[in-house]
Design an enzyme around this catalytic site. Structure first.
Site, PDB file in Angstrom:
ATOM      1  N   PRO A 397       0.827  -1.216   0.000  1.00 13.88           N
ATOM      2  CA  PRO A 397       0.000   0.000   0.000  1.00 13.88           C
ATOM      3  C   PRO A 397       0.852   1.253   0.000  1.00 13.88           C
ATOM      4  CG  PRO A 397       0.014  -1.059   2.155  1.00 13.88           C
ATOM      5  CD  PRO A 397       0.703  -1.988   1.226  1.00 13.88           C
ATOM      6  N   LYS A 402       8.298   2.143  -0.104  1.00 16.53           N
ATOM      7  CA  LYS A 402       8.863   1.408  -1.250  1.00 16.53           C
ATOM      8  C   LYS A 402       9.909   2.249  -1.975  1.00 16.53           C
ATOM      9  CE  LYS A 402       4.835   0.818  -3.158  1.00 16.53           C
ATOM     10  NZ  LYS A 402       3.987   1.453  -2.114  1.00 16.53           N
ATOM     11  N   SER A 719     -13.891 -12.066  -0.602  1.00 18.58           N
ATOM     12  CA  SER A 719     -13.610 -12.322   0.814  1.00 18.58           C
ATOM     13  C   SER A 719     -14.741 -11.887   1.738  1.00 18.58           C
ATOM     14  CB  SER A 719     -12.309 -11.627   1.232  1.00 18.58           C
ATOM     15  OG  SER A 719     -12.418 -10.237   1.057  1.00 18.58           O
ATOM     16  N   LYS A 762      -5.716  -7.384   7.021  1.00 14.37           N
ATOM     17  CA  LYS A 762      -7.046  -7.466   7.621  1.00 14.37           C
ATOM     18  C   LYS A 762      -6.953  -7.606   9.141  1.00 14.37           C
ATOM     19  CE  LYS A 762      -9.141  -9.567   3.510  1.00 14.37           C
ATOM     20  NZ  LYS A 762      -9.718 -10.792   2.930  1.00 14.37           N
TER      21      LYS A 762
END
Length: 813
Positions: A397, A402, A719, A762
């Site tokens: 995300p 990064k 999901s 999650k």
């Protein structure tokens, strides 16, 4: 200086350097005998003895007059002996000119009797004699007992001449071919031909031609030994034809060279005129100095040979081109690009793994997988120097570090860093460049990045690769296949530079927020490393170690002028910046630092202490209020867990069951996969109506409306399947969903619960919202190992395999 022999018939000036030696002396008669030659003519041979003079590298024919330099001691004594008698001497050629002291085996068997016309003593002790060849002689015996000089017994040989038409034809052919040779080679004065045409004796004509020809010594000796004039002329004609052919070739070569020289002289003259004109106009000699500057730059670089040839060709074009032509600017830009590329230029890697690990840990907290992969690469490079650069794809995300991680990698391995953003790139030419035929052509951004880095092995970051797209101008993702393929990128072809460039030593790092939009062939060439969301504890550490010191320095503050408590940082994370990364947290810290700096200047406050109680004074009211919807049990409302491109999030599912005709309505900006998952779950409920306590025809009398709040955000994926089924069953049966429970999992028509992705994100979201129990597929238990220990301890994980288990666990009795 090249010289030619003189004949009695052509008394020309002789060069002193040619060493043809002839001398004819009066001889002592020994005996005589009759000899019959071919053709039936009988002649009497008389053997005679004369001093012998060996000739080095030359041969004399009868009728020749030539100067000879005599320097060897025995040769000088032979000349002195001949002068003491009647000036006649025997001239015989040596087989090898390099032999200084020849014997009888080193001399040919035929020679010429010559008469010494003039003798001159030179200052160095040598002699210069002028000799005239008189007749052929066959050497019978050489006397070597006399060490002072050579003497030889010989027989004078007269030529055999048959007066017939064949002789006349050979004579004419010989003179005509000789004339052509003189006119072609231009080595002899053409006036010599007048003497040839007035000479009736074919034997003398043959000897004259042989004397002028520049043939090998063995060939001249074969002419001298040819007694039969017809055979001699045939032999000589063959040699003459060969020399004529050689002369024609030499003439053609000379003509071509002369034309080239004339062209070069003409160009030089014109350039000099142009220089003078430019000087008068005040423009100077800028063009030549520009070409010289390019050549000096080229000499300093280690360029491939084909590139050097191409640059020289373009420089020639530039030198001949007027400065005002538009094409000259194109050539200059092309040369600038070629000379600025780092051909065969590399930086040295840092193989100190401890130092590299220290740099990575200093710049980034956590990210253990990525750091471990970098250290493994350095360890392999330390063992084996030649290894292709890896291609890492960092997926995670936004805001998890990064891009900054790529910079840290470059610093850790001591390489240059360059970056290319691929977000919104639609044109293939951005990768491969434009051909030089287009106006405003330039190299692609890959070559431009290498050019900017200044070396052939930088760390090259391709940022936001998942944001590329394609249109009528091509597909840039397909062009990246060659760049990121270790088997092909050693000869990457850019349309502008027109030469293969080696990209195999580049350390490629690719970043993306999701893998869904990356083409599979491109994804297959990369090593994917997932970067997950930060936990609250990790965010607190990052703020303390990196963000707060950075913002202090940027705003002119110090540790003594502003401090943050851990509670303040925690409330910034919970109440103001619920995110996967730390970008918003950095902005909030910067906002606090600005207000603290303002207070420090205006109110003269020496130290500002930020804690949980005064945080609202700097950031205002809390943005995210802790509204724990799982704290109470409700009918038709169930808590799910979602994985988005910005990390994990809690997903509320609301269901209302009303009287109607059995319709199923889905709202909340749902994707096709999520809609299909809801329909599959509804079919499962219908198949289990009796077990769930529903009437068998409930689907004919009840309308079911499934809604996911925050409809402005698109939602998709399988999901939320068990979450929607639980909410629908709760609404239809009136049973409440237990408080403090969240769930995730995909459902099938038969009720099986399948594993899903993004478990770590999650679970971090569940922990953030203080959820105490999570129902998840049993096959996802292995993914819990990635969770921090504090998260695993705070949540109770309940694995399930079937939807029946979920309903028993989630619904109250």
């Amino acid at each position: 200086m090249c010289t030619f022999p003189l004949f009695l018939f052509d008394y020309l000036t002789i060069c002193d350097k040619i060493k043809l030696k002839y001398n004819i002396m009066n001889s002592n008669y020994l005996d005589s005998k009759d000899v019959e030659f071919e053709g039936g003519i009988k002649m009497t041979e008389e053997k005679m003895v004369l001093p012998l003079l060996p000739l080095r590298g030359m041969l004399v024919f009868p009728g020749m007059i030539i100067n000879l330099d005599v320097g060897r001691e025995r040769s000088i004594k032979s000349v002195d002996t001949a002068m003491g008698q009647n000036r006649k001497i025997l001239l015989v050629a040596q087989r090898e000119a390099a032999v200084l002291e020849p014997d009888s085996n080193d001399l040919y068997s035929y020679g010429v009797v010559a008469e010494i016309k003039q003798l001159l003593k030179l200052p160095n002790g040598a002699l210069r004699i002028l000799v005239e060849g008189t007749s052929r002689a066959r050497i019978e015996k050489i006397y070597e007992e006399n060490d002072a000089f050579f003497e030889a017994e010989y027989v004078e040989v007269e030529s055999i001449v048959e007066a017939d038409n064949e002789i006349e034809a050979l004579k004419r052919m010989l003179i005509e071919t000789f004339e052509q040779w003189i006119l072609t080679s231009k080595k002899i004065n053409s006036e010599v031909l007048l003497t040839f045409k007035d000479q009736p004796n074919p034997s003398k004509i043959a000897d004259m031609v042989a004397g002028y020809l520049t043939i090998e010594l063995d060939e001249k000796e074969s002419v001298l030994e040819a007694i039969d004039v017809k055979a001699r002329m045939n032999l000589l004609y063959g040699y003459l034809c060969k020399e004529l052919e050689i002369a024609n070739i030499e003439k053609n070569i000379t003509t071509q060279v002369r034309k080239q020289i004339e062209q070069n002289q003409r160009e030089y003259y014109l350039r000099e005129q142009m220089k003078a004109i430019n000087k008068e106009l005040g423009e100077g000699d800028d063009r030549q100095s520009e070409v010289d500057e390019y050549k000096s730059k080229m000499a300093e670089l280690d360029l491939p040979q084909d590139v050097v040839e191409k640059i020289n060709k373009e420089l020639d074009r530039l030198a001949k081109m007027p400065p005002m032509m538009a094409e000259s600017a194109v050539i200059r830009n092309y040369l600038d690009v070629l000379l600025s590329l780092p051909w065969n230029k590399f930086t040295e890697d840092n193989f100190d793994l401890k130092l590299a690990k220290k740099i990575l840990n200093k710049d980034h907290y956590g990210l253990d997988k990525v750091k471990e992969r970098i250290l493994e690469y350095l360890a392999v490079r330390a063992l084996k120097k030649q290894i292709k650069g890896p291609i890492l794809c960092l997926v995670g995300p936004p805001g998890v570090g990064k891009t900054s991680l790529a910079r840290s990698i470059a610093s850790a391995i001591n390489r240059k860093f360059t970056r290319m953003s691929l977000g919104g790139v639609r044109d293939e030419a951005e990768i491969r460049g434009h051909r030089r035929t287009y106006i405003g052509a330039m190299p692609g951004r890959i070559i431009h990045g290498i050019q900017t880095a200044g070396c052939s092995n930088p760390v090259f970051l391709l940022d936001e690769v998942d944001k590329m797209s394609a249109d009528f101008r091509g597909d840039p993702a397909s062009a990246l296949l060659e760049v990121l393929d270790p088997e092909q990128n050693n000869s990457f072809s850019d349309h502008y530079i027109e030469f293969p460039f080696d990209l195999s030593n580049v350390f490629w790092i690719v970043t993306a927020n999701t893998l869904d939009t990356i083409p599979l062939p491109l994804l297959d060439r990369m090593e994917v490393i997932q970067l997950t969301s930060y936990t609250d504890d990790e965010k607190i550490k990052i703020a303390e170690l990196h963000l707060i010191p950075k913002e202090r320095e940027m705003h002119g503050l110090s540790e003594s002028t502003i401090t943050f408590t851990r509670d303040a940082i925690y409330h910034i994370i919970r109440d103001y910046t619920r995110e996967s990364g730390v970008r918003n947290m950095e902005r909030k810290i910067a906002d606090i630092c600005r207000k603290a700096a303002h207070r420090h200047v205006t109110e003269k406050i020496k130290c500002v202490r930020i804690n949980a109680n005064n945080l609202y004074k700097y950031l205002g009211p809390a943005i995210f209020i802790e509204d724990d919807l799982t704290a109470r049990a409700e009918v038709g409302i169930c808590t799910g867990l979602a994985w988005t491109s910005v990390g994990g999030e809690v997903l509320k599912v609301e269901v209302a069951a009303t009287f109607g005709k059995g319709g199923l309505q889905l709202t909340g900006q749902l994707g096709d996969v999520m809609k299909e998952s809801a329909q599959a779950g509804y079919t499962y409920i219908r198949s289990r109506a009796k077990e769930l306590g529903l009437s068998e025809n409930f689907y004919e009398t009840k309308d079911v409306h499934i809604h996911l709040p925050e409809g402005g955000i698109r939602k998709d994926g399988p999901s939320a399947g068990i979450t929607m089924v639980t909410a629908v069953v709760s609404a239809l049966t009136g049973r409440k969903v237990r408080a403090g429970v969240a769930m995730t999992g995909e459902i099938t028509l038969s009720g099986r619960v399948l594993p899903v992705g993004g478990i770590k994100e999650k679970m971090l979201a569940a922990n953030r919202y203080r959820i105490k129990e999570v129902i998840l597929p049993k096959l996802n238990l292995k993914d819990l190992e990635e969770l921090p220990k504090n998260v695993r301890n705070a949540i109770k994980f309940i694995p399930v395999e079937h939807m029946d288990e979920v309903l028993k666990l989630a619904l109250e009795d």
